[in-house]
Design a protein around this motif. Structure first.
Motif, short mmCIF file in Angstrom:
data_model
loop_
_atom_site.label_atom_id
_atom_site.label_comp_id
_atom_site.label_asym_id
_atom_site.label_seq_id
_atom_site.Cartn_x
_atom_site.Cartn_y
_atom_site.Cartn_z
N VAL A 109 0.85 -1.19 0.00
CA VAL A 109 0.00 0.00 0.00
C VAL A 109 0.89 1.25 0.00
CG1 VAL A 109 -1.79 1.26 1.26
CG2 VAL A 109 -1.79 -1.24 1.26
N ASP A 110 0.64 2.14 -0.95
CA ASP A 110 1.43 3.37 -1.09
C ASP A 110 1.02 4.37 -0.01
OD1 ASP A 110 2.99 5.46 -1.94
OD2 ASP A 110 1.85 5.83 -3.78
N LEU A 111 1.93 4.66 0.92
CA LEU A 111 1.67 5.62 1.99
C LEU A 111 2.28 7.00 1.71
CD1 LEU A 111 2.29 3.43 5.17
CD2 LEU A 111 0.12 3.95 4.04
N LEU A 112 2.99 7.14 0.60
CA LEU A 112 3.66 8.40 0.29
C LEU A 112 2.72 9.61 0.32
CD1 LEU A 112 6.37 9.69 -0.36
CD2 LEU A 112 5.93 9.24 -2.78
N PRO A 113 1.49 9.51 -0.19
CA PRO A 113 0.60 10.68 -0.13
C PRO A 113 0.32 11.17 1.30
CG PRO A 113 -0.28 9.05 -1.64
CD PRO A 113 0.88 8.41 -0.94
N LEU A 114 0.46 10.28 2.28
CA LEU A 114 0.20 10.68 3.67
C LEU A 114 1.41 11.35 4.31
CD1 LEU A 114 -1.69 7.51 4.92
CD2 LEU A 114 -2.64 9.59 3.93
N LEU A 115 2.55 11.31 3.65
CA LEU A 115 3.78 11.84 4.22
C LEU A 115 4.19 13.17 3.61
CD1 LEU A 115 5.72 8.51 4.51
CD2 LEU A 115 4.60 9.78 6.32
N GLN A 116 3.23 13.84 3.01
CA GLN A 116 3.48 15.15 2.44
C GLN A 116 2.44 16.13 2.98
OE1 GLN A 116 3.21 13.73 -1.59
NE2 GLN A 116 5.42 13.47 -1.73
N PRO A 117 2.52 16.40 4.31
CA PRO A 117 1.49 17.23 4.93
C PRO A 117 1.55 18.68 4.47
CG PRO A 117 3.27 16.82 6.48
CD PRO A 117 3.55 15.99 5.25
N SER A 118 0.39 19.29 4.38
CA SER A 118 0.32 20.73 4.06
C SER A 118 0.33 21.49 5.38
CB SER A 118 -0.97 21.02 3.29
OG SER A 118 -2.09 20.86 4.14
N SER A 119 0.28 22.80 5.28
CA SER A 119 0.31 23.63 6.50
C SER A 119 -0.96 23.48 7.33
CB SER A 119 0.52 25.09 6.12
OG SER A 119 -0.54 25.54 5.29
N THR A 120 -2.04 22.95 6.74
CA THR A 120 -3.29 22.78 7.49
C THR A 120 -3.44 21.39 8.09
OG1 THR A 120 -4.51 22.09 5.51
CG2 THR A 120 -4.51 24.45 6.03
N GLU A 121 -2.46 20.52 7.85
CA GLU A 121 -2.54 19.15 8.34
C GLU A 121 -1.54 18.88 9.45
OE1 GLU A 121 -3.81 16.78 4.34
OE2 GLU A 121 -1.74 17.40 4.50
N GLN A 122 -1.88 17.93 10.28
CA GLN A 122 -0.98 17.51 11.36
C GLN A 122 0.09 16.59 10.79
OE1 GLN A 122 -3.08 15.98 14.78
NE2 GLN A 122 -4.80 17.32 14.41
N SER A 123 1.24 16.54 11.45
CA SER A 123 2.31 15.63 11.04
C SER A 123 2.15 14.31 11.79
CB SER A 123 3.68 16.24 11.34
OG SER A 123 3.91 17.30 10.47
N ARG A 124 1.03 13.69 11.56
CA ARG A 124 0.79 12.38 12.16
C ARG A 124 -0.14 11.60 11.25
NH1 ARG A 124 -3.86 11.97 16.24
NH2 ARG A 124 -5.05 13.85 15.83
N ILE A 125 -0.10 10.30 11.42
CA ILE A 125 -0.98 9.40 10.68
C ILE A 125 -1.83 8.68 11.71
CG2 ILE A 125 -1.05 7.31 9.27
CD1 ILE A 125 1.52 8.25 7.94
N VAL A 126 -3.12 8.61 11.43
CA VAL A 126 -4.06 7.89 12.29
C VAL A 126 -4.46 6.62 11.55
CG1 VAL A 126 -6.31 7.95 13.43
CG2 VAL A 126 -4.92 10.04 13.31
N LEU A 127 -4.31 5.49 12.21
CA LEU A 127 -4.74 4.21 11.66
C LEU A 127 -6.04 3.83 12.34
CD1 LEU A 127 -3.92 1.83 9.79
CD2 LEU A 127 -3.05 0.71 11.83
N VAL A 128 -7.08 3.59 11.54
CA VAL A 128 -8.40 3.20 12.04
C VAL A 128 -8.61 1.74 11.64
CG1 VAL A 128 -10.88 3.65 11.97
CG2 VAL A 128 -9.25 5.56 11.71
N VAL A 129 -8.86 0.89 12.63
CA VAL A 129 -9.04 -0.55 12.38
C VAL A 129 -10.42 -0.96 12.88
CG1 VAL A 129 -8.18 -2.87 12.86
CG2 VAL A 129 -6.58 -0.96 12.64
N ASN A 130 -11.18 -1.64 12.04
CA ASN A 130 -12.49 -2.17 12.42
C ASN A 130 -12.44 -3.69 12.25
OD1 ASN A 130 -15.38 -3.13 11.30
ND2 ASN A 130 -15.59 -1.61 12.90
N LEU A 131 -12.76 -4.40 13.36
CA LEU A 131 -12.81 -5.86 13.36
C LEU A 131 -14.27 -6.30 13.47
CD1 LEU A 131 -10.26 -6.48 16.25
CD2 LEU A 131 -9.76 -6.52 13.81
N ALA A 132 -14.62 -7.39 12.80
CA ALA A 132 -15.97 -7.92 12.92
C ALA A 132 -15.92 -9.43 12.88
CB ALA A 132 -16.86 -7.39 11.79
N GLY A 133 -16.90 -10.04 13.54
CA GLY A 133 -16.98 -11.50 13.57
C GLY A 133 -17.59 -11.94 14.88
N GLU A 134 -17.39 -13.20 15.23
CA GLU A 134 -17.86 -13.75 16.51
C GLU A 134 -16.83 -13.40 17.57
OE1 GLU A 134 -20.58 -15.69 17.35
OE2 GLU A 134 -21.46 -15.79 15.35
#
Length: 191
Positions: free
Chosen positions: A146-171
């Motif tokens: 997965v190409d993460l490069l677009p997330l590593l070029q923050p603009s002045s309005t963005e934070q210098s961090r990456i948030v990973l959101v994980v959703n699990l489903a099942g029994e």
């Protein structure tokens, strides 16, 4: 006398020009940078259910920089592996039937409850087919890095961090359990 003076002056200029024109290009490749989130406690569930959790990290550790001239040194940043590890409470993650993971860059005006974003990358949209033993480490199948490069070029309005959101489903288990997420990332730089 005049030619010597020109020769002395042009000698250092020529040397400076040669050094600038012949400066080496340095390629640096890190095949596996490991980013592991903190342990996440997941409460007991009954029957089919889902649980969403997030973790974030400072993207400057992977080379993010809001300055355009610094951004040009990042050639490639790829997520090669995403895995979930059961830390306690369960020893087999076979109950996970679906997993969705997204990485995003939040805006500076975001709060912890309201994460506004301009850019995000889908990492995984996994649906398990069939049965079988997974064990305590679940390596999420990714069709390709997965190409993460677009997330590593923050603009002045963005934070210098990456948030990973994980959703699990099942029994999900009827007892609480603890897991964490680990990512294997490759980084290529050019100076």
């Amino acid at each position: 006398m005049m030619p010597r003076r020109i020769a002395l002056v042009s000698g250092p200029l020529l040397l400076a020009w040669w050094a600038a024109a012949c400066s080496p290009i340095v390629d640096v490749k890190f095949d596996e940078v490991q980013v592991t989130g903190p342990d996440v406690s997941i409460p007991p569930a009954s029957g089919l259910s889902s649980w969403t959790f997030t973790f974030n990290f400072d993207s400057s550790h992977l080379g993010a920089n809001p300055k355009p001239e610094a951004q040009s040194s990042l050639v490639s940043v790829k997520l090669n592996q995403l895995s979930l590890v059961a830390k306690s409470g369960v020893s087999d993650l076979s109950f996970i039937r679906e997993l969705r993971a997204t990485a995003l860059v939040p805006l500076k005006i975001s709060t912890s409850q309201d994460t506004k974003t301009v850019r995000q990358v889908e990492i995984a949209d996994y649906v398990r087919r069939g049965d079988g033993h997974v064990g305590s480490t679940f390596i999420v199948p990714l069709p390709e890095p997965v190409d993460l490069l677009p997330l590593l070029q923050p603009s002045s309005t963005e934070q210098s961090r990456i948030v990973l959101v994980v959703n699990l489903a099942g029994e999900l288990p009827n007892q609480s359990w603890v897991t964490n997420v680990s990512m294997a990332i490759s980084v290529e730089l050019r100076q």
